[in-house]
Design an enzyme around this catalytic site. Structure first.
Site, PDB file in Angstrom:
ATOM      1  N   VAL A   1       0.833  -1.202   0.000  1.00  0.00           N
ATOM      2  CA  VAL A   1       0.000   0.000   0.000  1.00  0.00           C
ATOM      3  C   VAL A   1       0.868   1.254   0.000  1.00  0.00           C
ATOM      4  O   VAL A   1       0.627   2.196  -0.767  1.00  0.00           O
ATOM      5  CB  VAL A   1      -0.978   0.011   1.201  1.00  0.00           C
ATOM      6  CG1 VAL A   1      -1.705   1.345   1.305  1.00  0.00           C
ATOM      7  CG2 VAL A   1      -1.991  -1.129   1.077  1.00  0.00           C
TER       8      VAL A   1
ATOM      9  N   CYS B   1     -10.768  -2.227   2.207  1.00  0.00           N
ATOM     10  CA  CYS B   1     -10.756  -2.290   0.745  1.00  0.00           C
ATOM     11  C   CYS B   1     -12.063  -2.829   0.156  1.00  0.00           C
ATOM     12  O   CYS B   1     -12.596  -2.291  -0.813  1.00  0.00           O
ATOM     13  CB  CYS B   1      -9.580  -3.131   0.282  1.00  0.00           C
ATOM     14  SG  CYS B   1      -9.361  -4.664   1.201  1.00  0.00           S
TER      15      CYS B   1
ATOM     16  N   HIS C   1     -10.140  -6.993  -6.026  1.00  0.00           N
ATOM     17  CA  HIS C   1     -11.234  -7.678  -5.336  1.00  0.00           C
ATOM     18  C   HIS C   1     -12.494  -7.616  -6.195  1.00  0.00           C
ATOM     19  O   HIS C   1     -12.806  -6.567  -6.764  1.00  0.00           O
ATOM     20  CB  HIS C   1     -11.563  -6.970  -4.015  1.00  0.00           C
ATOM     21  CG  HIS C   1     -10.575  -7.182  -2.917  1.00  0.00           C
ATOM     22  ND1 HIS C   1      -9.447  -7.965  -3.036  1.00  0.00           N
ATOM     23  CD2 HIS C   1     -10.557  -6.698  -1.635  1.00  0.00           C
ATOM     24  CE1 HIS C   1      -8.785  -7.952  -1.887  1.00  0.00           C
ATOM     25  NE2 HIS C   1      -9.429  -7.193  -1.020  1.00  0.00           N
TER      26      HIS C   1
ATOM     27  N   LYS D   1     -16.487  -5.780   9.007  1.00  0.00           N
ATOM     28  CA  LYS D   1     -15.992  -4.464   8.591  1.00  0.00           C
ATOM     29  C   LYS D   1     -16.862  -3.889   7.480  1.00  0.00           C
ATOM     30  O   LYS D   1     -17.188  -2.698   7.484  1.00  0.00           O
ATOM     31  CB  LYS D   1     -14.545  -4.584   8.074  1.00  0.00           C
ATOM     32  CG  LYS D   1     -13.482  -4.705   9.150  1.00  0.00           C
ATOM     33  CD  LYS D   1     -12.110  -4.944   8.502  1.00  0.00           C
ATOM     34  CE  LYS D   1     -11.015  -5.107   9.550  1.00  0.00           C
ATOM     35  NZ  LYS D   1      -9.717  -5.497   8.927  1.00  0.00           N
TER      36      LYS D   1
END
Lengths: 343, 343
Positions: A13, A132, A248, A219
C-alpha cells in the site's frame, strides 16, 4: 509547498501511495514524499517514480520535527493505535490511516471522498481510510442508495492476495509455481494465509467474531453503515480469498426501500464518479480482475433485477483494484480534497 | 451380471465415471465398462483402474446391439438430445444423461439419489443428472429444507475450470504457467473461456438469458425447484469462474419459512448423507477446494445466523468436487440405486 510522508513505505500500500501521488500530478505530484519504515528497512534505497528515495527508520520525534502537512499511514492496526494521534503533531499534520484502528470511533471520520467528504470537520486531523472490500463496493452502492435507499445488502467477495500485502501476492506466485512443478505434490505450507492459496479458495479472512462472521465480513457491514450514515442497513457478508493478485470482486444482492429497475440503476451509475459501467454480458463485457487491476475506477456490471427481491432489488457485480481504490488512491484523494478545501 | 457403457469416455466426466465405478466396487465394480467416444478417439487405448481399455467409435446400432443395462452419457447437450432416447433401446437400457438436454422436461426425472430417488418411476429409462453447482448445493440445502422449508436462496458460486472439462483445466494450468514466466506480459488468449482465467475470475458462465442471468445461474434455480419439488422457491444466483481446478464452492444465504438456528442446522447436517460438516472457523476448519477435491462428500461450513434474514435465515459455505458429486458420482449412485431396487 505541500509536504508529506508515507509511513510503512516498503509495503504494497505504501508503494502505491507514492505511485498514486506521482501519477496524478495533483497537490502532491511535484514533491517527493518522505519515506519511513521499520528500522530493518532503514537506509534501503527505493526506486520510485520520483527517482531513488532512501527509507528512514520511523521515529515519532524525527517525523514530527518535519511538520509534514500530510502523513499516510500504511501500517498495522496496532502501530496506528500507538502512533496515529501523536503524529497529528498537535494539529499541524493531517494523518490518513489505512488501518482499521480508528474506523469505528464515533469521533473519527471514515471517508470515501466521492461519498462523505462532508464528514471531515475543520478540526479533524486524523482520518480513517476504509477497508478495501467496503470502499470498492461503496463506489457502486452509494449512487444506488442515494436514489433508491438500500435497506439490505448480501455480499459475497472474491478477494485478491494483495489484501495480505506484498508477501500475500508472493505466496500466491511462489505456491503456484511450486504446484505447477508437480500437481500431485502436497502444496507449499502457507505463511500469510491459513491454508495454501494456489488453486484454492479460503472462505475466512481476519479473525472470527462471536456472531460467527469474520472481522473482514463485519468491517463491510460496520463501515458501509458509517460511510452511508445508514445505521439500520442490514448487511450480511461472506468474505473469501481467491487466487488472484490485486483486484477484489464482489457479487452483491441489493434490496431497496423504493421500487428499483435495471435501466434506472444503469442511468445513475453511468454518471457516478470513480466508476465505470461494464455491463454488456452478451458481448463478454463485465467486471474482472484482469481489467480492473491497476485501474483507478471500480468496474460495475451484471446489473439485473433480483429474482428474490423482485421490483425492490437488483444484483450487481463489482471489481476494483484493492491497492488503489481499496487503499492508496482513496487515501490520496482524501488528502487532495482536504488541501483543495483550503484553497 | 450388470453391464454398462460410458459414452464420452475420453472426457473429464467420462473418465471419472469409470474411476468411480471401480473404486466403489459396488454394482458396477467388478465389470469393466465399454467405452465409446467420437470417431477421432476410436482405437485409442485408455489406461483405467480396470486395466487398458480400447475406445470404440460411437454408433447407435453398435451400442444398442450390446443391450447394456446402463449407459452413462457424458457428452454435449446436442448429442444427448439426438441420441439419448434411442439409446434406451426400446426400454432395455437405462440411460443416465449428464447434459442439460432433458433436465427441464416434466416427464424426465432429474435426480440426486439422496434426495429424490422416488422421482424415478418403474418405467423411466432416461434419467437426467443435475448441473454440478446445483447438485453440490443440494446436498447441504435439502436437509435444511426438509426441516425448515427454504423459501429463498441467494447463491454466489466460485466455480472450478473442470466445469469446462479437461481442456478447461489445461487452459488454467497452461495460462498460469505462461503468466508466471512474465507477469507483465499479456495473458495467453482464451479458448475454453471468454477471457484468460489465470489469476482472474470471470462472472459469466454459459449463455446470457433474457432476464439478465446466465443459463448456468438459471439452471441452479430451475433444477433446485424441480429436485426439491418446490416450484415457488425464489432463487437468485451469481455464477463465477475462478482459477481453481476441480471443486466448486458456493456462498449461500438461506431464508426459511420456519424459525431457524445454527445449532439446529448443524444437527440436521451432521447426520445427512453425502455431506461432511467442516465448521470450526476458529481453528481454520471450513470447506475448501483443497480438501474437497477428489472427495465423494460435499463439505459444508461457515454456518451462521443471517444478519439480513434474522431468525428466519442462515448463511453457509459449501464446497464439492465438480467431477464427482457434480457429475460422475451422482450418475453412478443413480444407477446403483436403480439396480438395488430390482434386488
Amino acid at each position: 509547498m505541500v509536504t508529506c510522508a508515507i509511513i510503512g513505505a516498503t509495503g504494497a500500500v505504501g508503494m502505491e501511495v507514492a505511485k498514486c501521488m506521482h501519477s496524478r500530478q495533483s497537490t502532491f505530484g511535484p514533491t517527493a514524499p518522505a519515506l519511513y519504515a521499520s528500522p530493518r528497512s532503514a537506509g534501503k534505497v527505493m526506486s520510485t517514480l520520483y527517482g531513488d528515495l532512501t527509507i528512514a527508520a520511523f521515529d515519532v520525534d524525527l517525523v514530527n520535527s518535519s511538520s509534514y502537512d500530510y502523513i499516510f499511514l500504511a501500517v498495522s492496526g496496532s502501530f496506528s493505535l500507538e502512533w496515529a494521534e501523536k503524529l497529528t503533531n498537535g494539529g499541524k499534520t493531517v494523518v490518513i490511516d489505512n488501518s482499521s484502528a480508528f474506523r469505528y470511533h464515533d469521533s473519527i471520520p471514515l471517508v470515501v471522498p466521492e461519498i462523505n467528504l462532508a464528514a471531515i470537520g475543520p478540526d479533524d486531523k486524523l482520518i480513517a481510510n476504509p477497508n478495501c472490500t467496503t470502499a470498492i463496493a461503496a463506489m457502486a452502492l452509494h449512487p444506488i442508495h442515494a436514489k433508491y435507499t438500500i435497506e439490505t445488502l448480501i455480499v459475497s467477495s472474491y478477494q485478491a492476495t494483495s489484501g495480505a500485502g506484498e508477501p500475500g501476492m508472493q505466496e500466491l506466485l511462489e505456491g503456484t509455481r511450486k504446484q505447477l512443478e508437480d500437481l500431485a505434490a502436497p502444496p507449499q505450507p502457507a505463511k500469510m494465509f491459513s491454508h495454501p492459496i494456489a488453486f484454492n479458495c479460503i472462505p475466512c479472512i481476519d479473525k472470527l467474531q462471536d456472531n460467527g462472521y469474520t472481522k473482514e465480513e463485519m468491517k463491510v457491514a460496520w463501515e458501509t453503515r458509517k460511510i452511508f450514515c445508514a445505521p439500520d442497513m442490514k448487511v450480511s457478508v461472506t468474505a473469501v480469498r481467491i487466487p488472484t493478485l490485486r483486484a477484489h470482486s464482489e457479487a452483491i444482492s441489493i434490496q431497496t426501500k423504493d421500487v428499483i429497475d435495471v435501466a434506472g440503476v444503469k442511468e445513475v451509475l453511468a454518471t457516478a464518479k470513480g466508476l465505470v459501467v461494464k455491463d454488456d454480458t452478451a458481448n463478454d463485457v463485465y467486471p474482472m480482475p484482469l481489467t480492473s487491476s491497476g485501474a483507478d475506477n471500480v468496474e460495475v456490471g451484471r446489473i439485473r433485477q433480483s429474482l428474490v427481491f423482485g421490483d425492490r432489488g437488483v444484483e450487481i457485480f463489482v471489481c476494483g483494484d484493492q491497492l488503489l481504490r481499496g487503499a492508496a488512491l482513496n487515501a490520496v484523494l482524501i488528502a487532495e480534497a482536504m488541501e483543495g478545501r483550503k484553497a
